[in-house]
Design an enzyme around this catalytic site. Structure first.
Site, PDB file in Angstrom:
ATOM      1  N   LYS A  20       6.604   4.544  85.541  1.00 17.89           N
ATOM      2  CA  LYS A  20       6.705   3.066  86.883  1.00 17.89           C
ATOM      3  C   LYS A  20       5.982   2.285  86.787  1.00 17.89           C
ATOM      4  CE  LYS A  20      10.825   4.136  89.204  1.00 17.89           C
ATOM      5  NZ  LYS A  20      10.202   4.755  90.023  1.00 17.89           N
ATOM      6  N   ARG A 564      21.683  35.101  50.908  1.00 17.22           N
ATOM      7  CA  ARG A 564      21.412  36.935  51.510  1.00 17.22           C
ATOM      8  C   ARG A 564      22.535  37.712  51.062  1.00 17.22           C
ATOM      9  NH1 ARG A 564      19.984  34.434  56.840  1.00 17.22           N
ATOM     10  NH2 ARG A 564      18.464  35.798  57.538  1.00 17.22           N
ATOM     11  N   ARG A 620      18.533  36.993  46.979  1.00 19.79           N
ATOM     12  CA  ARG A 620      17.623  37.601  47.076  1.00 19.79           C
ATOM     13  C   ARG A 620      18.394  38.801  47.187  1.00 19.79           C
ATOM     14  NH1 ARG A 620      16.178  38.152  53.356  1.00 19.79           N
ATOM     15  NH2 ARG A 620      18.088  38.467  53.831  1.00 19.79           N
ATOM     16  N   GLU A 747       6.823  38.449  53.664  1.00 23.34           N
ATOM     17  CA  GLU A 747       7.450  38.572  55.603  1.00 23.34           C
ATOM     18  C   GLU A 747       6.648  39.678  56.714  1.00 23.34           C
ATOM     19  OE1 GLU A 747      11.525  39.170  55.356  1.00 23.34           O
ATOM     20  OE2 GLU A 747      11.601  40.333  53.584  1.00 23.34           O
ATOM     21  N   SER A 766       8.801  33.070  48.466  1.00 23.63           N
ATOM     22  CA  SER A 766       9.535  32.693  50.197  1.00 23.63           C
ATOM     23  C   SER A 766       8.997  33.323  51.475  1.00 23.63           C
ATOM     24  CB  SER A 766      10.991  32.806  50.303  1.00 23.63           C
ATOM     25  OG  SER A 766      12.008  32.200  50.820  1.00 23.63           O
ATOM     26  N   GLY A 768       9.382  34.665  55.040  1.00 25.60           N
ATOM     27  CA  GLY A 768      10.267  35.382  55.922  1.00 25.60           C
ATOM     28  C   GLY A 768       9.851  35.405  57.650  1.00 25.60           C
ATOM     29  N   THR A 769       9.778  34.646  57.930  1.00 34.16           N
ATOM     30  CA  THR A 769       8.781  33.434  58.786  1.00 34.16           C
ATOM     31  C   THR A 769       9.777  34.734  60.581  1.00 34.16           C
ATOM     32  OG1 THR A 769      10.216  31.695  59.480  1.00 34.16           O
ATOM     33  CG2 THR A 769       8.201  31.831  58.769  1.00 34.16           C
ATOM     34  N   ASN A 770      10.917  34.912  60.510  1.00 34.54           N
ATOM     35  CA  ASN A 770      11.302  36.036  61.124  1.00 34.54           C
ATOM     36  C   ASN A 770      10.355  37.439  60.843  1.00 34.54           C
ATOM     37  OD1 ASN A 770      13.452  33.563  61.649  1.00 34.54           O
ATOM     38  ND2 ASN A 770      15.023  35.132  59.492  1.00 34.54           N
ATOM     39  N   ASP A 771      11.101  37.825  60.102  1.00 33.79           N
ATOM     40  CA  ASP A 771      11.063  39.660  59.741  1.00 33.79           C
ATOM     41  C   ASP A 771       8.947  38.643  59.836  1.00 33.79           C
ATOM     42  OD1 ASP A 771      12.102  42.027  59.437  1.00 33.79           O
ATOM     43  OD2 ASP A 771      12.595  40.387  58.024  1.00 33.79           O
ATOM     44  N   TYR A 853       8.484  23.408  50.175  1.00 35.99           N
ATOM     45  CA  TYR A 853      10.019  23.364  51.133  1.00 35.99           C
ATOM     46  C   TYR A 853      10.274  24.102  52.174  1.00 35.99           C
ATOM     47  CZ  TYR A 853      12.062  27.698  48.509  1.00 35.99           C
ATOM     48  OH  TYR A 853      11.891  28.984  48.453  1.00 35.99           O
TER      49      TYR A 853
END
Ligand code: PEP
Ligand code: MG
Length: 879
Positions: A20, A564, A620, A747, A766, A768-771, A853
């Site tokens: 402000k 998957r 996969r 992963e 590739s 696998g950032t979840n695992d 990618y």
């Protein structure tokens, strides 16, 4: 604001001056009419907290010195009974937080100065109305009197007098209210309202500093990820009055329509009113621009000269800031004053349109336009809209304050909204007007409906910022929060009844209305084309069905980064065969069932590969533990036993034997390929047969990437790769129009650590950032929800590591594996297919470490395209 030292240090100092104060100084510098004032910096806010919620003496000295300058400049005196100076005390954080902190107007009024104001203005009604507003705000914000108490006193008084509107109140009436307000302050706090104006000012400043830590401000910061450590500045500004008479007004305007983004001057005003009346939604304001519907009431018609001046102001400001502005103004006796300007909050659709049109107008570059739209906003645009049939008639219409369709049961308080939302029930929060304290309820609700307030009320502004549909100012609807009812003509609804609102049109319906998919703004394609030109990262989608693949292509996916295969077994026919295969007694029986599965599986791949027409597709092989395909209830087991022609007891024993203690770290991923090579062989045969068939029918070669999950090391990879190459050789892939690559998911930390040697055998990685998150942090993705919220609350983790990559841990492994993979096999293709592939902050990180990618769910593809472009533009700028 005219102090040279401030002017010289304006640029880039809004962290110190707050939004402000900074913008007031800019406007002053541009020669626009701004009431004079001073800014107490955010550094002073920190000093206030360090001193134990006290204004240090030297800070007070500086304030009084500046107030003296103000007095001199205006020829008035603070506390003077001849020419009293009144000031507003307003919060102003470095990041705009509309309505979340406190404001006190008319500071400087007391029993003596109010008399002077009454005499001087010749308008006792105005003077006592202003005084009661001060008592109300000061009582509430500074002294802690219940906000409600003031409303009740006024309500009872008007009721006794038979008045309906505040405008019916006379000077004497307000005088009575002043007396009653002073009494309620004493009754509730044991202390009188301070008559010493200096004490008023220091108490007000302290209260505004303290409001940085009120509940709603904290909630808002959490919601919008604003840092707690910023602190707020305080603006003290000479009051100008929009409530002196019919030649006065107050209003809020946007340089473009904040709901649709249209380049039209858009705003609302109230004649003879004080600023807070518009934003607090107490009275429903009138439009700024003339339309056939305004019938002489618009600002353009009632104050044409000032309207023209305001138009010039908005043009100057938009040109200066190169962005849509949200401007507050007051007209005091036919003179225009600007009280605030800031970058205007807007709906997701508006943000796209404004960015694209501003680039067309050459106000900004296309790169700037790309950076103007938050990737998350694109997800909001994917929300469905209402598709009412001819018999679905709205019973009322309000203002389309925040777009989107919402339906749920009616609730009337924020607390109720939160409680029901906790039970998983969808609610619409209906309020006569919302006050900033409702924010938690607004966040919990699907949508918001108010009977008062305009498009610029806090309810509307906050809802737009949250992407929450809102219909405001539906004046034909009577909302009774105490009785928990909503009435409109013959419509009579109560808490718990189903209601639907349409934030696009403002329509309100009883019951549930059908919805249709989102309609994306026309300008989005152009914006995304600019994003595509700016980005380096390719964007793929995680998809396996024809439907998902089509959606992904429609949103501009450049390939499939993760198909998957387990998801392909979800239909009844394949599921039955899958179960029979898993429960087979011996190898021969298993092979027989796999032979029957193969053509069905092959058909799945033909569909996807055909749709993708030569764009890369990463398939996969089977990943989850096999027991996930088997029934667990007695009833389902009995049914399966019947289908397979075995007895239930034997079957349940067999199923139990497949149970694991830690299935996520157990018999899954490529371990299935090691123990049941026939399964992977069947999948490979189906994939290659499909690819060869598709290659004959499409113009481009099939870009096929077959991927092995949960790889830990080279030995395992070699065994599994041989299954694939044997199958490929048997099928005749070599020399065909199928471009085959065999790669792995990285992963597990083990794979990241051995990436250099794995790259020798893998054509691509590739991530696998979840695992990888699960195994790096030792954090189960299925159980983390039990304790992660506590970590977030205690600020032990800035974000959910499954949503946004933890750069120093998981991110470090990805960076390291990418580098060693690339060193071993220069140019090896690197992608991400975990959930992080669709998260803007993670995309930014993946861009910096040079991946090729990211792959995300189809609906997140547009947001990922934009985020990847923003990452590239950011990187270009920092080089
Ligand atoms: C991953 O682990 O990041 C991944 C994409 O595989 P899934 O989520 O199927 O385990
Ligand atoms: Mg995985």
């Amino acid at each position: 604001f005219g102090d040279a030292s401030v002017k010289n240090s304006i640029e880039g100092t809004n962290a110190i001056l707050g939004g402000k104060g900074y913008n007031l100084a800019i406007m002053h510098g541009l020669g626009l009419p701004v009431p004079p004032g001073l800014v107490i910096s955010t550094a002073a806010c920190h000093a206030f907290y360090e001193a134990g919620l006290k204004l240090p003496q030297d800070m007070q000295d500086q304030i009084w010195a500046s107030v003296a300058t103000l007095e001199k400049q205006l020829g008035k005196g603070f506390g003077s009974v001849e020419k009293p100076l009144l000031v507003s005390v307003r919060s102003g954080a470095p990041v705009s937080m509309p309505g979340m902190m406190d404001t006190i107007l008319n500071v400087g009024l007391n029993d003596d100065t109010v008399v002077a104001m009454a005499t001087q203005s010749g308008n006792p009604r105005f003077a006592y109305d202003s005084y009661r507003r001060l008592l109300q705000m000061f009582g509430d914000v500074v002294m802690g009197v219940e906000h409600r108490s003031f409303g009740e006193i006024l309500h009872d008084y008007k009721h006794a007098k038979g008045y309906h509107l505040d405008t019916e109140m006379t000077g004497e009436d307000w005088q009575q209210i002043v007396a009653a307000y002073k009494q309620v302050i004493i009754d509730q706090t044991g202390k009188p309202f301070p008559q010493d104006v200096r004490q008023q000012l220091t108490m007000a400043v302290s209260a505004v500093f303290e409001s940085w830590h009120n509940e709603r401000a904290k909630f808002y910061r959490n919601l919008h990820q604003i840092s707690e450590s910023l602190g707020t500045a305080v603006v003290i500004q000479a009051m100008v009055f929009g409530n002196l008479g019919d030649d006065c007004a107050t209003g809020v305007c946007f340089s473009r329509n904040p709901s649709t983004g249209a380049n039209e001057f858009f705003g609302e005003y109230l004649p003879n009113a004080q600023g807070e009346d518009v934003v607090a939604g107490i009275r429903t304001p009138l439009p700024l621009e003339k339309t056939p519907a305004t019938a002489g009431t618009s600002f353009e018609e009632t104050m044409p000269v000032l309207y023209k001046q305001l138009c010039d102001v908005k043009n100057i400001l938009e040109k200066h800031y190169q962005d849509m502005q949200d401007i507050e103004f007051t007209v005091e006796q036919n003179k225009l004053w600007l009280l605030q300007t800031r970058i205007g909050k807007r709906s997701a659709a508006a943000s796209v349109r404004i960015a694209v049109e501003m680039a067309h107008e050459k106000l900004i570059t296309t790169d700037q336009a790309v950076c103007r739209v938050a990737p998350d906003a694109l997800e909001q645009l994917m929300h469905p809209t209402l598709a009412p049939s001819s018999k679905d008639k709205p019973f009322a219409k309000g203002l389309p304050a925040s777009p989107g369709a919402a339906m749920g049961i009616l609730v009337f308080t924020a607390q109720e909204a939160i409680a029901k939302a906790h039970e998983g029930i969808k609610v619409i929060l209906a309020r006569t007007e919302t006050c900033p304290d409702d924010i938690m309820g607004m966040q919990a609700a699907q949508g918001i409906l108010t009977s008062h307030g305009g498009m610029t009320s806090h309810a509307a502004v906050v809802a737009r910022g949250m992407g929450c549909p809102c219909v405001s100012g539906a004046s034909s609807v009577q909302i009774n929060e105490t009785a928990r009812t909503l009435k409109c003509g013959s419509i009579d609804m109560k808490a718990g009844d189903f209601i639907t609102i349409d934030g696009h049109t403002g329509n309100i319906y009883k019951g549930e209305i059908p919805v249709k998919p989102a309609v994306l703004p026309e300008e989005l394609q152009e914006l995304l084309a600019w994003a595509d030109a700016a980005r380096r990262l390719k964007i793929r989608a995680n998809a396996e069905t024809a439907q998902d693949t089509k959606t992904a292509l429609g949103f501009g996916a450049e390939g499939i980064g993760l198909c998957r295969t387990e998801h392909m077994f979800f239909d009844a026919a394949k599921m039955q065969l899958m179960q029979a295969m898993i429960l087979a007694e011996n190898i021969d029986e298993r092979r027989k069932v796999l032979e029957r599965l193969k053509p069905l599986h092959q058909k799945d791949f033909i569909d996807v590969l055909t749709l993708m027409q030569g764009l890369p597709v990463t398939i996969r092989l089977l990943d989850p533990p096999l027991h996930e395909f088997l029934p667990h209830t007695d009833k389902d087991m009995a049914e399966l036993a019947k289908n397979l022609g075995v007895d239930t007891a034997t079957l349940s024993k067999r199923i139990r034997s497949l149970d694991e203690t830690n299935p996520m770290l157990g018999h899954r991923g490529c371990r299935l390929g090691i123990t049941y090579p026939d399964i992977y062989r069947m999948q490979a045969d189906a994939i290659f047969a499909a690819a060869l068939q598709v290659a004959k029918n499409i113009a481009r070669p099939v870009a096929l990437e077959v991927m092995l999950p949960l790889i830990t090391g080279l030995e395992e990879l070699r065994v599994l790769k041989k299954i694939l190459t044997d199958s490929a050789d048997a099928a005749g892939i070599e020399g065909s129009a199928v471009d085959l690559k065999i790669g792995i998911m990285v992963e597990l930390p083990a794979a990241a650590l051995r990436a250099g040697e794995l790259a020798l055998e893998a054509d691509f990685f590739s991530f696998g950032t979840n695992d990888l998150t699960q195994t790096t942090l030792g954090l189960s993705r299925d159980d983390a929800a039990r304790f992660l919220p506590a970590y977030k609350e205690q600020k032990l983790m800035p974000a959910d590591p499954f949503a946004s990559i933890q750069v120093d841990t998981v991110g470090a492994l990805v960076r390291m594996a990418a580098a060693s993979g690339n060193a071993a096999k220069p140019g090896i293709k690197l992608g991400v297919c975990g959930e992080h592939g669709g998260d803007p902050a993670s995309i930014q990180f993946f861009n910096t470490i040079g991946l090729d990618y990211v792959s995300c769910s189809p609906f997140r593809v547009p947001a990922a395209r934009l985020a990847a472009a923003q990452a590239a533009i950011g990187q270009k700028k920092s080089q």
